[in-house]
Design an enzyme around this catalytic site. Structure first.
Site, PDB file in Angstrom:
ATOM      1  N   LYS A 183       0.817  -1.018   0.082  1.00  0.00           N
ATOM      2  CA  LYS A 183      -0.486  -0.108   0.230  1.00  0.00           C
ATOM      3  C   LYS A 183       0.662   1.284  -0.024  1.00  0.00           C
ATOM      4  O   LYS A 183       1.230   1.450   0.997  1.00  0.00           O
ATOM      5  CB  LYS A 183      -1.129   0.074   1.227  1.00  0.00           C
ATOM      6  CG  LYS A 183      -1.692   0.915   0.854  1.00  0.00           C
ATOM      7  CD  LYS A 183      -2.392   1.420   1.719  1.00  0.00           C
ATOM      8  CE  LYS A 183      -2.009   2.468   3.066  1.00  0.00           C
ATOM      9  NZ  LYS A 183      -1.678   3.965   2.540  1.00  0.00           N
ATOM     10  N   GLY A 236       6.922   5.019   8.142  1.00  0.00           N
ATOM     11  CA  GLY A 236       6.353   5.843   7.856  1.00  0.00           C
ATOM     12  C   GLY A 236       6.242   7.003   9.708  1.00  0.00           C
ATOM     13  O   GLY A 236       7.184   6.525  10.045  1.00  0.00           O
ATOM     14  N   SER A 237       6.138   7.481  10.296  1.00  0.00           N
ATOM     15  CA  SER A 237       5.242   8.878  11.164  1.00  0.00           C
ATOM     16  C   SER A 237       5.469   7.280  12.208  1.00  0.00           C
ATOM     17  O   SER A 237       4.960   6.677  12.326  1.00  0.00           O
ATOM     18  CB  SER A 237       4.571   9.675  11.483  1.00  0.00           C
ATOM     19  OG  SER A 237       3.396   8.411  11.219  1.00  0.00           O
ATOM     20  N   THR A 238       6.075   7.834  13.756  1.00  0.00           N
ATOM     21  CA  THR A 238       6.717   6.892  14.667  1.00  0.00           C
ATOM     22  C   THR A 238       4.746   7.149  15.380  1.00  0.00           C
ATOM     23  O   THR A 238       4.798   5.981  16.235  1.00  0.00           O
ATOM     24  CB  THR A 238       6.905   7.912  15.922  1.00  0.00           C
ATOM     25  OG1 THR A 238       8.630   8.163  14.937  1.00  0.00           O
ATOM     26  CG2 THR A 238       7.136   7.523  17.158  1.00  0.00           C
ATOM     27  N   GLY A 241       3.086   3.884  13.440  1.00  0.00           N
ATOM     28  CA  GLY A 241       4.159   3.279  13.945  1.00  0.00           C
ATOM     29  C   GLY A 241       3.552   2.328  15.013  1.00  0.00           C
ATOM     30  O   GLY A 241       3.246   1.349  15.063  1.00  0.00           O
ATOM     31  N   GLU A 258      10.181   1.268  10.917  1.00  0.00           N
ATOM     32  CA  GLU A 258      10.989   2.560   9.804  1.00  0.00           C
ATOM     33  C   GLU A 258      10.517   3.291  10.274  1.00  0.00           C
ATOM     34  O   GLU A 258       9.385   3.831   9.464  1.00  0.00           O
ATOM     35  CB  GLU A 258      11.836   2.135   8.523  1.00  0.00           C
ATOM     36  CG  GLU A 258      13.319   2.872   8.879  1.00  0.00           C
ATOM     37  CD  GLU A 258      12.688   4.752   7.907  1.00  0.00           C
ATOM     38  OE1 GLU A 258      13.093   4.892   8.788  1.00  0.00           O
ATOM     39  OE2 GLU A 258      12.769   4.063   7.544  1.00  0.00           O
ATOM     40  N   CYS A 292      13.581  10.647   6.558  1.00  0.00           N
ATOM     41  CA  CYS A 292      13.435  10.518   7.831  1.00  0.00           C
ATOM     42  C   CYS A 292      15.015  10.712   8.094  1.00  0.00           C
ATOM     43  O   CYS A 292      15.101  11.244  10.266  1.00  0.00           O
ATOM     44  CB  CYS A 292      12.904   9.223   8.068  1.00  0.00           C
ATOM     45  SG  CYS A 292      13.740   7.608   6.964  1.00  0.00           S
TER      46      CYS A 292
END
Ligand code: NAP
Ligand code: MG
Length: 489
Positions: A183, A236-238, A241, A258, A292
């Protein structure tokens, strides 16, 4: 000038089981060119039932004898063939990535597309080299291990390196014998669809790679919740995540994450100042700061601060926002109106917290269009407790801090919940390695910044995630080890 007009972009469909299909709901959404704020085309919006169809296709493909028993060398050949297909169209893919994401076309071609092709070739080479061990156990037994694929892998990726993030996940997953449902981010779906096309043309069996364009909710979340997905690989973003890790607990999926970063770039007083100035500007302005590993915290020794900042301001002014399809442009727009608003919000916060705005901070118009351009921005006199020194901004915004000795620099550098990358600039080899060992980050650069290679591991410490992508380390993410005992007595 640029040749946008020659690139025809078709409306996108979902790629499921080797076929192009509409979303079951028939819904679509526009993907926007961030340099003009105009729509490029529309793509299908996948929802739970599309995810279910794609997972079923991936499961069927995974269990098929034709995949299970395929000679590993032939899996490698398929990955080489995908790389060749991408390479044949590399210039076109670079322009497509630039139009969807806004990154300068020269960087899209030389980095994103080139590295994606490299990644497929690198893992093509691994496909027939994934072996187990023979373990010397007591007694009349033969004990050996097999490295078997995990199964159906869900890959959820961000918008900052669209094709490259897809390659980092799809290539090792297939090399190890898995099947994938990918995705892409809602902002940048187009090159993932081109990857599906390349895979089909290369002869990848139907269902081995499925691509679902759509939104985090419902498409990404349905993939994470689906009981028949064995693993989720996420970049992506924390914040997202954390949601994914929690959601994946219900079905106990394997997860690799990650996530974000707030990477310190440390310049000691014995550094080659000109090289460090060049490195520090590239560290933050490359990809418009939407990396990142962006070197978003510049820590400069107080003795060289004034000279360094003067040179840095001069160099940073050279990053003039421009049409990303122009090969001379080095700073493109931010990816979306939402991202621009987010970054402008951080700039306002930096000012209100009392940091000194040394450069930029303002929007700029390019070619008379309403693109999401922002001038390179530098804040001086930043203190560790300020929000702009703590949170990931993901834009061309640098926070400059000072320190008086190496230990203080390391302490400030590590004073973050993130741990993705760090850098140190010095001519003293002892200090360089001392810093490299003390900095709590998955990558440390010495007298350089942003180097990456398909062969070298990449991933985070602390809240920057876990699991290592790239290199032979990614094979651990996409295989599971089976121990086999044979009674020889
Ligand atoms: P994000 O929300 O974390 O998006 C990453 C991917 O996750 C996208 O494909 C997204 O779909 C999907 N997603 C979102 N919510 C989900 C959910 N509940 N379940 C499953 N998948 C989900 O990142 P973003 O909103 O695009 O960017 C926000 C911030 O994240 C940025 O400002 C930046 O600080 C950080 N970021 C970090 C990285 C990195 O490489 N570390 C990359 C991108 C962004 P949608 O596209 O529909 O949202
Ligand atoms: Mg877009």
């Amino acid at each position: 000038m640029t040749d946008t007009a020659t690139l025809e972009i078709q409306p996108g469909q979902l790629f499921i089981g080797g076929e192009w299909q509409d979303a079951a709901s028939g819904e679509t959404f526009d993907t926007i060119n961030p340099a003009t704020a105009e729509p490029l085309t529309h793509v299908a919006a996948a929802a739970a039932d599309d995810v279910d169809r794609a997972v079923k296709a991936a499961r069927t493909a995974f269990e098929a004898d034709s995949w299970q028993k395929l000679d590993a060398r032939k899996r490698g050949k398929l990955l080489y063939a995908i790389a060749d297909k991408l390479e044949e169209r590399a210039d076109e893919l670079a322009r497509l990535e630039t139009m969807d994401n806004g990154k300068p076309v020269r960087e899209a071609r030389m980095i994103d597309i080139k590295e994606s092709i490299d990644c497929f070739r690198y893992y093509a080479g691994w496909a027939d080299k994934i072996s187990g061990d023979v373990i010397p156990v007591p007694g009349p037994y033969l004990n050996y291990t097999r490295r078997e694929p995990v199964g159906v892998c869900g890959a959820i990726i961000p918008w900052n390196y669209p094709l490259q993030m897809a390659a980092w996940k799809v290539a090792p997953a297939i090399a190890c014998g898995n099947t994938v449902v990918l995705k892409p981010a809602e902002q940048t779906p187009l090159t993932a669809l081109e990857l599906a096309r390349a895979a089909a043309e290369a002869g990848l069996p139907a269902g081995v790679l499925n691509v679902l364009t759509g939104f985090g909710e419902p498409a990404g979340a349905s993939l994470v919740n689906h009981p028949d997905v064995d693993k989720i690989a996420f970049t992506g973003s924390t914040a997202v995540g954390k949601i994914i890790q929690k959601q994946a607990a219900d079905t106990l999926k394997k997860v690799s994450l990650e996530l974000g970063g707030k990477s310190p770039n440390i310049v000691l007083d014995d550094a080659d100042i000109d090289a460090a100035v060049k490195g520090a500007s590239m560290a933050i302005f490359y990809n418009t700061g939407q990396a990142c590993t962006a070197g978003s915290r510049l820590l400069v020794h107080e003795k060289i601060r004034d000279e360094f900042v003067e040179k840095l301001l001069k160099r940073a002014s050279g990053f003039v926002p421009g049409d990303p399809l122009d090969p001379k442009t080095r700073l493109g727009p931010l990816v979306s109106a939402e991202q621009l608003d987010r970054v402008m919000g951080y700039i306002a916060q930096g000012k209100s917290e009392g940091a000194e705005l040394l450069l930029g901070g303002d929007r700029v118009e390019v070619n008379g269009k309403a693109g999401y351009f922002l001038n390179p921005t530098i804040f001086g006199d930043v203190e560790s407790k300020m929000v702009i020194a703590c949170e990931e901004i993901f834009g061309p915004v640098l926070a400059v801090q000072t320190f008086s000795d190496l230990e203080e620099a390391i302490q400030i550098g590590n004073n973050t919940e993130y741990g993705l990358a760090a850098a140190v600039w010095t001519r003293d080899v002892r200090k360089a390695h001392h810093a490299a060992h003390q900095l709590r980050a998955g990558t440390v650069w010495i007298n350089t910044y942003h180097n990456l290679d398909t062969a070298s591991p990449f991933g985070g410490y602390k809240q920057s995630g876990y699991g290592r992508e790239l290199g032979r380390y990614a094979l651990d993410l996409y295989t599971q080890v089976k121990s086999v005992w044979v009674n020889l007595g």
